[in-house]
Design a protein around this motif. Structure first.
Motif, PDB file in Angstrom:
ATOM      1  N   THR A 102       0.814  -1.252   0.116  1.00 20.58           N
ATOM      2  CA  THR A 102      -0.061  -0.015  -0.131  1.00 20.58           C
ATOM      3  C   THR A 102       0.918   1.430  -0.002  1.00 20.58           C
ATOM      4  OG1 THR A 102       0.023   0.370   2.404  1.00 20.58           O
ATOM      5  CG2 THR A 102      -1.968  -1.284   1.247  1.00 20.58           C
ATOM      6  N   HIS A 103       0.446   2.237  -0.322  1.00 17.85           N
ATOM      7  CA  HIS A 103       0.985   3.598  -0.351  1.00 17.85           C
ATOM      8  C   HIS A 103      -0.208   4.762  -0.301  1.00 17.85           C
ATOM      9  CE1 HIS A 103       4.533   6.086  -0.801  1.00 17.85           C
ATOM     10  NE2 HIS A 103       3.784   6.871  -1.602  1.00 17.85           N
ATOM     11  N   GLU A 104       0.140   5.810   0.574  1.00 15.64           N
ATOM     12  CA  GLU A 104      -0.621   6.817   0.652  1.00 15.64           C
ATOM     13  C   GLU A 104      -0.144   8.156  -0.180  1.00 15.64           C
ATOM     14  OE1 GLU A 104      -3.294   7.667   3.931  1.00 15.64           O
ATOM     15  OE2 GLU A 104      -1.781   6.375   5.226  1.00 15.64           O
ATOM     16  N   ARG A 105      -0.854   8.684  -1.076  1.00 14.92           N
ATOM     17  CA  ARG A 105      -0.802   9.794  -1.794  1.00 14.92           C
ATOM     18  C   ARG A 105      -2.233  10.625  -2.233  1.00 14.92           C
ATOM     19  NH1 ARG A 105       3.959   9.345  -5.963  1.00 14.92           N
ATOM     20  NH2 ARG A 105       4.771   8.703  -4.106  1.00 14.92           N
ATOM     21  N   HIS A 106      -1.976  11.859  -1.888  1.00 14.51           N
ATOM     22  CA  HIS A 106      -3.118  12.576  -2.724  1.00 14.51           C
ATOM     23  C   HIS A 106      -4.454  12.359  -1.920  1.00 14.51           C
ATOM     24  CE1 HIS A 106      -0.276  14.190  -5.616  1.00 14.51           C
ATOM     25  NE2 HIS A 106      -0.224  13.033  -6.175  1.00 14.51           N
ATOM     26  N   ALA A 122       6.481   5.467  -7.847  1.00 15.07           N
ATOM     27  CA  ALA A 122       6.681   6.487  -8.836  1.00 15.07           C
ATOM     28  C   ALA A 122       5.710   6.157 -10.050  1.00 15.07           C
ATOM     29  CB  ALA A 122       8.064   6.445  -9.473  1.00 15.07           C
ATOM     30  N   LEU A 123       5.096   5.052 -10.090  1.00 13.42           N
ATOM     31  CA  LEU A 123       3.977   4.696 -11.007  1.00 13.42           C
ATOM     32  C   LEU A 123       2.803   5.329 -10.510  1.00 13.42           C
ATOM     33  CD1 LEU A 123       5.310   0.916 -11.813  1.00 13.42           C
ATOM     34  CD2 LEU A 123       5.733   2.982 -12.776  1.00 13.42           C
ATOM     35  N   ILE A 124       2.680   5.760  -9.639  1.00 10.94           N
ATOM     36  CA  ILE A 124       1.246   6.306  -9.063  1.00 10.94           C
ATOM     37  C   ILE A 124       1.223   7.656 -10.065  1.00 10.94           C
ATOM     38  CG2 ILE A 124       0.028   7.580  -7.393  1.00 10.94           C
ATOM     39  CD1 ILE A 124       1.113   5.657  -5.311  1.00 10.94           C
ATOM     40  N   PRO A 125      -0.160   7.857 -10.407  1.00  8.25           N
ATOM     41  CA  PRO A 125      -0.527   9.061 -11.324  1.00  8.25           C
ATOM     42  C   PRO A 125      -0.266  10.142 -10.649  1.00  8.25           C
ATOM     43  CG  PRO A 125      -2.189   7.467 -11.451  1.00  8.25           C
ATOM     44  CD  PRO A 125      -1.223   6.995 -10.315  1.00  8.25           C
ATOM     45  N   ASP A 126       0.231  11.438 -11.358  1.00  7.60           N
ATOM     46  CA  ASP A 126       0.641  12.680 -10.801  1.00  7.60           C
ATOM     47  C   ASP A 126      -0.631  13.425 -10.869  1.00  7.60           C
ATOM     48  OD1 ASP A 126       1.737  15.074 -10.011  1.00  7.60           O
ATOM     49  OD2 ASP A 126       2.760  15.554 -12.091  1.00  7.60           O
ATOM     50  N   LEU A 127      -1.126  13.546  -9.621  1.00  5.44           N
ATOM     51  CA  LEU A 127      -2.449  14.213  -9.345  1.00  5.44           C
ATOM     52  C   LEU A 127      -2.037  15.647  -8.731  1.00  5.44           C
ATOM     53  CD1 LEU A 127      -4.644  11.368  -7.736  1.00  5.44           C
ATOM     54  CD2 LEU A 127      -4.179  12.092 -10.402  1.00  5.44           C
ATOM     55  N   TRP A 128      -1.217  16.416  -9.299  1.00  7.14           N
ATOM     56  CA  TRP A 128      -0.590  17.681  -8.800  1.00  7.14           C
ATOM     57  C   TRP A 128      -1.683  18.581  -8.273  1.00  7.14           C
ATOM     58  CZ3 TRP A 128      -1.933  22.182 -10.663  1.00  7.14           C
ATOM     59  CH2 TRP A 128      -2.544  22.258 -11.885  1.00  7.14           C
ATOM     60  N   PRO A 129      -2.901  18.890  -9.007  1.00  6.77           N
ATOM     61  CA  PRO A 129      -3.592  19.836  -8.261  1.00  6.77           C
ATOM     62  C   PRO A 129      -4.269  19.266  -6.999  1.00  6.77           C
ATOM     63  CG  PRO A 129      -4.414  19.276 -10.556  1.00  6.77           C
ATOM     64  CD  PRO A 129      -3.380  18.392  -9.981  1.00  6.77           C
ATOM     65  N   CYS A 130      -4.220  18.145  -6.655  1.00  8.66           N
ATOM     66  CA  CYS A 130      -4.792  17.528  -5.390  1.00  8.66           C
ATOM     67  C   CYS A 130      -3.697  17.753  -4.073  1.00  8.66           C
ATOM     68  CB  CYS A 130      -4.931  16.197  -5.323  1.00  8.66           C
ATOM     69  SG  CYS A 130      -6.178  15.405  -6.850  1.00  8.66           S
ATOM     70  N   SER A 131      -2.570  18.384  -4.599  1.00  9.47           N
ATOM     71  CA  SER A 131      -1.805  18.626  -3.306  1.00  9.47           C
ATOM     72  C   SER A 131      -0.759  19.865  -3.546  1.00  9.47           C
ATOM     73  CB  SER A 131      -0.638  17.315  -3.228  1.00  9.47           C
ATOM     74  OG  SER A 131      -1.156  16.411  -3.067  1.00  9.47           O
ATOM     75  N   ALA A 132      -1.406  20.581  -4.852  1.00  9.42           N
ATOM     76  CA  ALA A 132      -0.659  21.856  -4.881  1.00  9.42           C
ATOM     77  C   ALA A 132      -1.046  23.112  -3.985  1.00  9.42           C
ATOM     78  CB  ALA A 132      -0.829  22.235  -6.276  1.00  9.42           C
ATOM     79  N   ARG A 273      -9.647  22.483  -6.976  1.00 11.75           N
ATOM     80  CA  ARG A 273     -10.194  23.754  -7.258  1.00 11.75           C
ATOM     81  C   ARG A 273      -9.241  24.638  -6.913  1.00 11.75           C
ATOM     82  NH1 ARG A 273     -13.536  23.226  -2.945  1.00 11.75           N
ATOM     83  NH2 ARG A 273     -13.696  25.458  -1.684  1.00 11.75           N
ATOM     84  N   ASN A 274      -9.230  25.982  -7.770  1.00 12.73           N
ATOM     85  CA  ASN A 274      -8.384  26.947  -7.341  1.00 12.73           C
ATOM     86  C   ASN A 274      -9.217  28.178  -7.117  1.00 12.73           C
ATOM     87  OD1 ASN A 274      -9.301  27.914  -9.613  1.00 12.73           O
ATOM     88  ND2 ASN A 274      -7.589  28.167 -10.818  1.00 12.73           N
ATOM     89  N   PHE A 275     -10.332  28.104  -6.783  1.00 14.99           N
ATOM     90  CA  PHE A 275     -11.238  29.071  -6.266  1.00 14.99           C
ATOM     91  C   PHE A 275     -11.716  28.854  -4.846  1.00 14.99           C
ATOM     92  CE2 PHE A 275     -13.495  26.337  -9.118  1.00 14.99           C
ATOM     93  CZ  PHE A 275     -14.831  26.230  -8.328  1.00 14.99           C
ATOM     94  N   ASP A 276     -11.998  29.830  -4.046  1.00 12.98           N
ATOM     95  CA  ASP A 276     -12.622  29.643  -2.891  1.00 12.98           C
ATOM     96  C   ASP A 276     -11.887  28.530  -1.907  1.00 12.98           C
ATOM     97  OD1 ASP A 276     -14.584  31.847  -3.133  1.00 12.98           O
ATOM     98  OD2 ASP A 276     -15.741  30.372  -4.396  1.00 12.98           O
TER      99      ASP A 276
END
Length: 344
Positions: A102-106, A122-132, A273-276
């Protein structure tokens, strides 16, 4: 030939779903249970006691271990027997339950289905907005009684929004806008650009003004079974383009379809999301609203699955609007075939 890819990471749960009490969930045909150890690391183990196969998810937690509720076999978090049912009997450490990486991310708990030695985070998809920074992320879960690929078809064909989601995000302009699609390696991209239109109810509220907008939808399919959709609107004249569109309000819809069986799957949905971003009340209201939108998809897709099973002599037809889903299915099939050939 199964319908899903192995040697891959799948979302098994939201981080908030897994606690000290075991959670039972079948992933890719494998019954497993998950719980957190005292240090909060997640254990994933086959949900069957190696003694008499009672589900271990019914068991009793003792420290980081689990004790079967039937005869008392105690297993460590590595699945190895620690205590046998009969008092004084020597522990046979060859008795064990299968465990999973198992691994925890995003905000998700991921489980690796396949060869443990290949479980590279490293093969886990890059969900950058979920952590940015400057973004916020939340979502929910539905158990959906349909083939997971039907949900991929649905998400890679947003023309359905006009009819299925007419009260929230759907509008006729979606049908009128040109649809473009391309494949790059194992990724499918599908997009629409809708210039100078009236914003639908949700996006009008998010923008907090009533004005003509440019709207975009950019879908991205990733193996083994995820779809990310870059969506939003910007006031006409703000300078938004298909390539650069942070001038208005923007969201990233995140969808993970984890197979349970050939005709059921776990649907993990959400939106960054990037608002509110600091408005917790809006986040809760929006999550409820988004859940309502996806419940409409759930109703449609479960009815579609029933119709498919009731009409075994018929096949799905594909039109131009279906090209995203068709390409995604071909990528899944090719990946499964490559894997099977490599294992021969």
């Amino acid at each position: 030939m199964t319908t899903w890819l192995e040697n891959a990471w799948y979302v098994a749960a939201w981080d908030s779903e897994v606690d000290s009490t075991p959670l039972a969930r079948t992933i890719c045909g494998v019954p497993m249970m998950m719980y957190r150890k005292l240090d909060r690391a997640v254990v994933a183990m086959r949900d069957a006691c190696p003694h008499r196969m009672l589900p271990l998810s019914m068991g009793l937690r003792e420290g980081d271990s689990i004790r079967c509720k039937y005869h008392g076999l105690k297993l460590g978090p590595d699945g190895v027997a620690q205590e046998m049912p009969l008092t004084g009997e020597r522990v046979n450490t060859r008795i064990c339950a299968e465990t999973f990486v198992t691994h925890e991310r995003h905000r998700f708990v991921w489980v690796w289905i396949g060869d443990k030695d290949k479980a590279d985070p490293a093969l886990i998809p890059d969900l950058w907005p979920c952590s940015a920074n400057g973004w916020t992320f939340d979502g929910g879960y539905y158990h959906v009684a349909c083939d997971y690929r039907l949900m991929i078809d649905n998400l890679m064909d947003l023309t359905h929004e006009t009819y299925v989601h007419s009260g929230s995000i759907g509008q006729p302009e979606i049908l009128e806008a040109p649809l473009e699609c391309k494949t790059e390696g194992d990724t499918v991209y599908l997009w629409r650009w809708m210039p100078a239109i009236e914003a639908p109810p949700f996006w009008r509220g998010a923008l907090k003004q009533d004005c003509p907008v440019d709207r975009w939808q950019i879908c991205q399919f990733l193996l083994p079974s995820s779809v990310m959709i870059d969506v939003g609107v910007a006031p006409v004249g703000a300078g938004a383009t298909l390539e650069n569109h942070d001038q208005g309000v923007r969201g990233m819809v995140v969808d993970f379809m984890t197979p349970e069986s050939e005709t059921t799957h776990h649907y993990f949905w959400g939106m960054a999301r990037n608002f509110d971003v600091d408005d917790a009340g809006f986040t809760a209201r929006f999550k409820a609203q988004q859940g309502g939108v996806f419940a409409e998809d759930k109703e449609i897709l479960e009815a579609q699955q029933n119709a498919i099973q009731a009409n075994p002599d018929l096949k799905l037809n594909a039109y131009s609007i279906d090209q995203g889903g068709v390409r995604a299915r071909k990528i899944i099939e090719k990946a499964i075939r490559r894997q099977q050939e490599a294992n021969r």
